[in-house]
Design an enzyme around this catalytic site. Structure first.
Site, PDB file in Angstrom:
ATOM      1  N   LYS A 113      -3.144  20.896  -4.129  1.00 16.57           N
ATOM      2  CA  LYS A 113      -2.430  19.930  -4.315  1.00 16.57           C
ATOM      3  C   LYS A 113      -2.879  18.947  -5.423  1.00 16.57           C
ATOM      4  O   LYS A 113      -3.920  18.470  -5.523  1.00 16.57           O
ATOM      5  CB  LYS A 113      -1.952  19.192  -3.166  1.00 16.57           C
ATOM      6  N   TYR A 129      -9.310  16.669   2.136  1.00 14.62           N
ATOM      7  CA  TYR A 129     -10.091  15.971   1.295  1.00 14.62           C
ATOM      8  C   TYR A 129     -11.554  16.487   1.528  1.00 14.62           C
ATOM      9  O   TYR A 129     -12.183  16.193   2.720  1.00 14.62           O
ATOM     10  CB  TYR A 129     -10.164  14.586   1.401  1.00 14.62           C
ATOM     11  N   THR A 150      -6.440  18.653  -1.601  1.00 12.17           N
ATOM     12  CA  THR A 150      -6.038  17.533  -2.759  1.00 12.17           C
ATOM     13  C   THR A 150      -7.041  17.682  -3.551  1.00 12.17           C
ATOM     14  O   THR A 150      -8.275  17.274  -3.536  1.00 12.17           O
ATOM     15  CB  THR A 150      -5.513  16.374  -1.888  1.00 12.17           C
ATOM     16  N   SER A 184      -2.683  14.140   7.101  1.00  6.73           N
ATOM     17  CA  SER A 184      -3.788  14.131   6.005  1.00  6.73           C
ATOM     18  C   SER A 184      -5.304  13.807   6.728  1.00  6.73           C
ATOM     19  O   SER A 184      -5.156  13.370   7.736  1.00  6.73           O
ATOM     20  CB  SER A 184      -3.325  12.645   5.534  1.00  6.73           C
ATOM     21  N   GLN A 208      -4.125  18.619   5.568  1.00  3.40           N
ATOM     22  CA  GLN A 208      -4.475  18.239   4.018  1.00  3.40           C
ATOM     23  C   GLN A 208      -5.896  17.953   4.270  1.00  3.40           C
ATOM     24  O   GLN A 208      -6.620  16.833   4.903  1.00  3.40           O
ATOM     25  CB  GLN A 208      -3.633  17.281   3.542  1.00  3.40           C
ATOM     26  N   TYR A 256       0.994  -1.346   0.072  1.00  2.00           N
ATOM     27  CA  TYR A 256      -0.086  -0.011   0.035  1.00  2.00           C
ATOM     28  C   TYR A 256       0.867   1.416   0.141  1.00  2.00           C
ATOM     29  O   TYR A 256       0.522   2.265  -0.496  1.00  2.00           O
ATOM     30  CB  TYR A 256      -1.038  -0.086   1.226  1.00  2.00           C
ATOM     31  N   ASP A 286       6.209  17.548  -5.618  1.00  2.00           N
ATOM     32  CA  ASP A 286       6.592  16.351  -4.938  1.00  2.00           C
ATOM     33  C   ASP A 286       6.654  15.104  -5.755  1.00  2.00           C
ATOM     34  O   ASP A 286       6.413  15.422  -7.050  1.00  2.00           O
ATOM     35  CB  ASP A 286       5.796  16.103  -3.826  1.00  2.00           C
ATOM     36  N   HIS A 307       0.401  12.520  -6.901  1.00  2.00           N
ATOM     37  CA  HIS A 307       0.179  11.807  -5.914  1.00  2.00           C
ATOM     38  C   HIS A 307       1.132  10.619  -5.614  1.00  2.00           C
ATOM     39  O   HIS A 307       0.812   9.645  -5.542  1.00  2.00           O
ATOM     40  CB  HIS A 307      -1.366  11.334  -6.217  1.00  2.00           C
TER      41      HIS A 307
HETATM   42  C1  FNR Z   1      -0.114   9.756  -0.322  1.00  2.00           C
HETATM   43  N1  FNR Z   1      -0.304  10.800  -0.729  1.00  2.00           N
HETATM   44  C2  FNR Z   1      -1.425  11.523  -0.158  1.00  2.00           C
HETATM   45  N2  FNR Z   1      -1.645  12.660  -0.470  1.00  2.00           N
HETATM   46  C3  FNR Z   1      -2.762  13.299  -0.105  1.00  2.00           C
HETATM   47  O1  FNR Z   1      -3.010  14.430  -0.422  1.00  2.00           O
HETATM   48  N3  FNR Z   1      -3.461  12.935   0.827  1.00  2.00           N
HETATM   49  C4  FNR Z   1      -3.154  11.567   1.403  1.00  2.00           C
HETATM   50  O2  FNR Z   1      -4.118  11.047   2.130  1.00  2.00           O
HETATM   51  C5  FNR Z   1      -2.163  10.976   0.887  1.00  2.00           C
HETATM   52  N4  FNR Z   1      -2.027   9.746   1.329  1.00  2.00           N
HETATM   53  C6  FNR Z   1      -1.010   8.767   0.741  1.00  2.00           C
HETATM   54  C7  FNR Z   1      -0.575   7.799   1.131  1.00  2.00           C
HETATM   55  C8  FNR Z   1       0.737   7.207   0.886  1.00  2.00           C
HETATM   56  C9  FNR Z   1       0.876   5.709   1.662  1.00  2.00           C
HETATM   57  C10 FNR Z   1       1.492   7.438  -0.031  1.00  2.00           C
HETATM   58  C11 FNR Z   1       2.721   6.982  -0.648  1.00  2.00           C
HETATM   59  C12 FNR Z   1       1.056   9.095  -0.528  1.00  2.00           C
HETATM   60  C13 FNR Z   1       0.483  11.326  -1.763  1.00  2.00           C
HETATM   61  C14 FNR Z   1       1.869  12.022  -1.110  1.00  2.00           C
HETATM   62  O3  FNR Z   1       1.327  13.398  -0.381  1.00  2.00           O
HETATM   63  C15 FNR Z   1       2.616  12.550  -2.011  1.00  2.00           C
HETATM   64  O4  FNR Z   1       2.026  13.294  -3.222  1.00  2.00           O
HETATM   65  C16 FNR Z   1       3.486  11.668  -2.705  1.00  2.00           C
HETATM   66  O5  FNR Z   1       3.578  10.350  -1.866  1.00  2.00           O
HETATM   67  C17 FNR Z   1       5.023  12.145  -2.909  1.00  2.00           C
HETATM   68  O6  FNR Z   1       5.644  11.107  -3.710  1.00  2.00           O
HETATM   69  P1  FNR Z   1       6.728  10.224  -2.879  1.00  2.00           P
HETATM   70  O7  FNR Z   1       7.694  11.429  -2.096  1.00  2.00           O
HETATM   71  O8  FNR Z   1       6.009   9.291  -2.228  1.00  2.00           O
HETATM   72  O9  FNR Z   1       7.381   9.910  -4.108  1.00  2.00           O
HETATM   73  C1  LAC Z   2      -3.663   7.400  -1.037  1.00  2.00           C
HETATM   74  C2  LAC Z   2      -4.541   8.141  -0.260  1.00  2.00           C
HETATM   75  C3  LAC Z   2      -5.266   8.009   0.837  1.00  2.00           C
HETATM   76  O1  LAC Z   2      -2.812   7.624  -1.857  1.00  2.00           O
HETATM   77  O2  LAC Z   2      -4.509   9.646  -0.835  1.00  2.00           O
HETATM   78  O3  LAC Z   2      -3.584   6.268  -0.446  1.00  2.00           O
END
Ligand code: FNR
Ligand code: LAC
Length: 364
Positions: free
Chosen positions: A230, A135, A161, A111, A133, A29, A285, A254
């Site tokens: 975002k 939603y 987001t 988040s 953040q 995940y 990012d 993301h």
């Molecule tokens: C995320 N990301 C994410 N973004 C957001 O806006 N809300 C969220 O709840 C989540 N949840 C989330 C869970 C997991 C396990 C991951 C890996 C990512 C996206 C996150 O904010 C971000 O955009 C990316 O993870 C950046 O890329 P790198 O640094 O993981 O490569």
């Molecule tokens: C994710 C979420 C929760 O990427 O945004 O898993």
């Protein structure tokens, strides 16, 4: 100096060590992306397609990684990206991550999918610089309630987001069955009337898939906190964000978890920066794993960068200490990159420090 074998000295070391300490479903995940994971892999590769043009003899005994973000000086450009379910990595969850943020001066972006509540986090680690953040739920009252909590508990910005109206196709999760795993307690779900114990799919269903720019304008007008959108990958959408009251955007896909084969953050960033000029703070990012990646993002015009998965790897390996170490490693590498790249200050960086990498010619 030779490193001890077994000592974790790079973000890649943490990534490898975390795989060994996480349950396979949780690891999949965290690690995984959407579809064929082409974008997920390209997020990292794209930084490698840029070469640094270092300058020498500029006097670098004192380096300053400070940046200005939302009108305020920050000690460095690193922000912990909003990520769901930190308690899958460590029982202390987001509180451990916030402890790492407080120790390093990184901002933690909590988040909406967090396993720790908005108020709970602020009370537990009051010194952590924090953003929330959002939603946006179909139940707007519930979203207003979350924003009110963020305002009451001194969060400094709202990150809305925009790239997750529905979940991307995540085959690792479909295979591991993590969607069907015992639900986790997500405090923000209680605001939306659920009992708080929800699966990722059930929580996603609370998000308003009809959200549009008028909603962004309303959130920005109602919120005393600056709003950052975002999940922007085009100059068109960045300009719309500026027109609808946002103060910043995060150029992001993301982590490659939503629509596969979209552009990487590194490739999308320059056009966004050029389009918005000084109207917005542009962040980026995706795939940032080295100090040189941070230097390149700043040189392309980003004001700050979000770091995602590596923080979860640190958390999984050693809780707050591991997350802290991940940020410290990246800060140390950024310091070296500034010194050897020939920029005394992060604010001295511009595109003259970069060129297309000869080793990647023909790979695009
Ligand atoms: C995320 N990301 C994410 N973004 C957001 O806006 N809300 C969220 O709840 C989540 N949840 C989330 C869970 C997991 C396990 C991951 C890996 C990512 C996206 C996150 O904010 C971000 O955009 C990316 O993870 C950046 O890329 P790198 O640094 O993981 O490569
Ligand atoms: C994710 C979420 C929760 O990427 O945004 O898993």
């Amino acid at each position: 100096m030779t490193a001890d074998p077994g000592q974790l000295i790079s973000l890649a070391d943490y990534e490898a060590a975390a795989e060994a300490s996480l349950q396979p479903g949780a690891h999949g995940y965290y690690y995984g992306g959407a579809g064929d994971e082409i974008t997920m892999r390209d997020n990292r590769a794209a930084w490698g397609r840029l070469a640094v043009r270092p300058r020498v003899l500029v006097g670098v005994s004192e380096r300053d990684p400070c940046v200005t973000l939302l009108g305020r000086r920050r000690p460095h450009p690193l922000i912990i990206a909003p990520m769901a379910y930190h308690k899958l990595a460590h029982p202390d969850g987001e509180i451990a991550t916030a402890t790492a943020a407080a120790a390093t001066g990184a901002i933690i972006c909590l988040s909406t999918f967090a396993t720790t509540g908005v108020a709970e986090l602020a009370r537990a680690v009051p010194d952590a610089p924090r953003w929330f953040q959002l939603y946006v739920f179909s139940d707007r009252g519930a979203s207003r309630e979350l924003v009110a909590q963020a305002v009451d508990h001194s969060y400094e910005a709202l990150v809305v987001t925009a790239d997750r109206p529905v979940s991307g196709v995540r085959q690792r999760d479909l295979r591991s069955g993590i969607e069907a795993a015992p639900a986790r307690f997500l405090p923000s779900a209680t605001a939306a009337g659920a009992d708080g114990v929800t699966t990722p799919a059930a929580f996603t269903a609370l998000i308003d898939a009809d959200l549009d720019w008028t909603d962004i304008e309303r959130v920005a007008a109602d919120s005393p906190l600056p709003v950052i959108v975002k999940g922007i990958l085009t100059p068109e959408d960045a300009l719309l964000a500026a027109e609808h009251g946002a103060r910043g955007v995060v150029v992001s896909n993301h982590g490659g978890r939503q629509l596969d084969t979209v552009l990487s953050g590194a490739d999308a960033l320059p056009a966004v920066v050029d389009a918005v000029g000084d109207r917005l703070d542009v962040l980026v990012d995706g795939g940032i794993r080295r100090g040189t990646d941070v230097l390149k993002a700043l040189a392309l015009g980003a004001r700050a960068v979000m770091i995602g998965r590596p923080v979860l790897w640190g958390l999984a390996v050693d809780g707050a200490g591991g997350a802290r170490r991940v940020i410290e490693i990246l800060l140390g590498e950024l310091d070296t990159a500034l010194a050897l790249g020939g920029a005394r200050r992060a604010s001295d960086l511009d595109r003259s420090f970069l060129c297309p990498a000869p080793w990647s010619a023909g790979q695009r």
